[in-house]
Motif scaffolding. Structure first.
Motif, short mmCIF file in Angstrom:
data_model
loop_
_atom_site.label_atom_id
_atom_site.label_comp_id
_atom_site.label_asym_id
_atom_site.label_seq_id
_atom_site.Cartn_x
_atom_site.Cartn_y
_atom_site.Cartn_z
N ARG A 109 1.17 20.95 -3.69
CA ARG A 109 -0.27 20.72 -3.71
C ARG A 109 -0.99 21.65 -4.69
O ARG A 109 -1.97 21.26 -5.32
CB ARG A 109 -0.85 20.88 -2.31
N GLU A 168 -4.60 8.94 5.15
CA GLU A 168 -5.42 10.12 4.87
C GLU A 168 -6.87 9.97 5.29
O GLU A 168 -7.54 10.98 5.55
CB GLU A 168 -5.36 10.45 3.37
N VAL A 193 -1.40 5.07 1.90
CA VAL A 193 -1.81 6.47 1.87
C VAL A 193 -3.28 6.61 2.23
O VAL A 193 -3.67 7.52 2.97
CB VAL A 193 -1.54 7.10 0.48
N ILE A 196 -7.57 19.60 -1.78
CA ILE A 196 -6.17 19.28 -1.46
C ILE A 196 -5.33 20.55 -1.35
O ILE A 196 -4.37 20.61 -0.57
CB ILE A 196 -5.57 18.32 -2.50
N TYR A 245 3.30 7.56 0.97
CA TYR A 245 3.61 8.53 -0.08
C TYR A 245 4.83 8.11 -0.89
O TYR A 245 4.90 8.37 -2.10
CB TYR A 245 3.83 9.92 0.53
N GLY A 273 2.44 7.33 6.88
CA GLY A 273 2.36 8.33 5.82
C GLY A 273 3.60 8.36 4.95
O GLY A 273 3.50 8.43 3.72
N THR A 304 4.73 14.56 5.60
CA THR A 304 4.90 13.55 6.63
C THR A 304 6.30 13.58 7.24
O THR A 304 6.48 13.18 8.39
CB THR A 304 4.60 12.14 6.08
N GLY A 323 3.39 14.77 -0.26
CA GLY A 323 3.10 13.99 0.93
C GLY A 323 4.35 13.65 1.72
O GLY A 323 4.33 13.63 2.96
N PHE A 381 -9.33 16.29 4.51
CA PHE A 381 -8.80 14.97 4.14
C PHE A 381 -9.95 13.99 3.90
O PHE A 381 -9.93 13.20 2.94
CB PHE A 381 -7.87 14.43 5.22
#
Length: 252
Positions: free
Chosen positions: A106, A227, A223, A80, A193, A189, A172, A168, A32
């Motif tokens: 992702r 992150e 975010v 990521i 997101y 989070g 989360t 995300g 991250f």
């Protein structure tokens, strides 16, 4: 003898599992931080050249800078995906469908962004030929250059941001649902997101500018806090509460 073997192996297995979990948490936290450290400067390095009015005349003479910016962005794109890979081993124990969804989102996000990087690198030979031709204004070079610039924008921002928001939210939501981290972290989070997903879709209609430095950057602040600060440092010093979450799930 059989009973003794099972007794000695059981604690050993737990220690191995705990070590693997801790290693995954540290790697996720580090990734991250690495991806944040790569994407932010990578964006501004590329945009400093590509946003110029005569960008096509500047790309080839500054190809080293463009290649460096593309390399930095690629580190983010690869990072990521590996965040989701390392998280998958932990999250699938709780909800395999959501874990697969997060991993898939992702991978798609990283792939889209690599297409944006490819479009950026294609500007280098185009710029070289443009300069060889005497930089003719109103030529097909400029048309192709604008198309590649748009592909770069879509890959690195326009299409990848919705995938970031969607993936995300899956991630989360699992943090929130299973109390893997303190609720305040997972709520930040979730809000962040959701804001990215909403802001990126609004950006499609031209109502805000979601490019780095645009007025849509405000949507990325929660975010960024999640992150870069909250989640990585919590994982480094405390980690996920996987065992407790599994016990609750099994009890249900």
């Amino acid at each position: 003898m059989k009973t003794t073997e099972q007794t000695t192996q059981t604690p050993k297995s737990k220690r191995i599992g705990s070590f693997n979990q801790r290693r995954a948490e540290i790697v996720i936290a580090a990734l991250f931080l690495v991806t944040a450290a790569a994407s932010i400067p990578g964006a501004f390095v590329l945009d400093s050249i590509l946003n110029a009015s005569n960008y096509l005349a500047q790309v080839f003479p500054n190809k080293g800078v463009v290649e460096l910016g593309s390399l930095i962005w690629s580190i983010n794109n690869i990072g990521i995906v590996f965040i989701a890979v390392f998280a998958f081993g932990l999250l699938r124990k709780l909800d395999e469908a959501l874990a697969v969804g997060y991993l898939a989102s992702r991978i798609i996000e990283g792939t889209i962004m690599m297409i944006g990087i490819a479009s950026t690198l294609l500007l280098i030979p185009l710029s070289q030929e443009f300069l060889k031709s005497g930089a003719p204004q109103g030529s097909w070079f400029l048309t192709i250059g604008d198309v590649l610039k748009q592909a770069k924008f879509l890959g690195l921002t326009g299409l990848s941001l919705p995938m970031l928001g969607l993936g995300g939210l899956l991630f989360t939501w699992m943090l929130f649902r299973f109390r893997l981290v303190p609720r305040v972290i997972s709520v930040v989070g979730l809000i962040g997101y959701a804001a990215v997903l909403f802001g990126s879709i609004v950006g499609w209609f031209g109502l805000i500018d979601v490019a780095p430095g645009g007025n849509g950057t405000i949507f990325a602040l929660p975010v960024a806090t999640f992150e870069i600060v909250l989640l990585p440092f919590w994982l480094l010093f405390r980690g996920f509460k996987i065992p407790e979450a599994l016990e609750r799930t099994a009890a249900k």
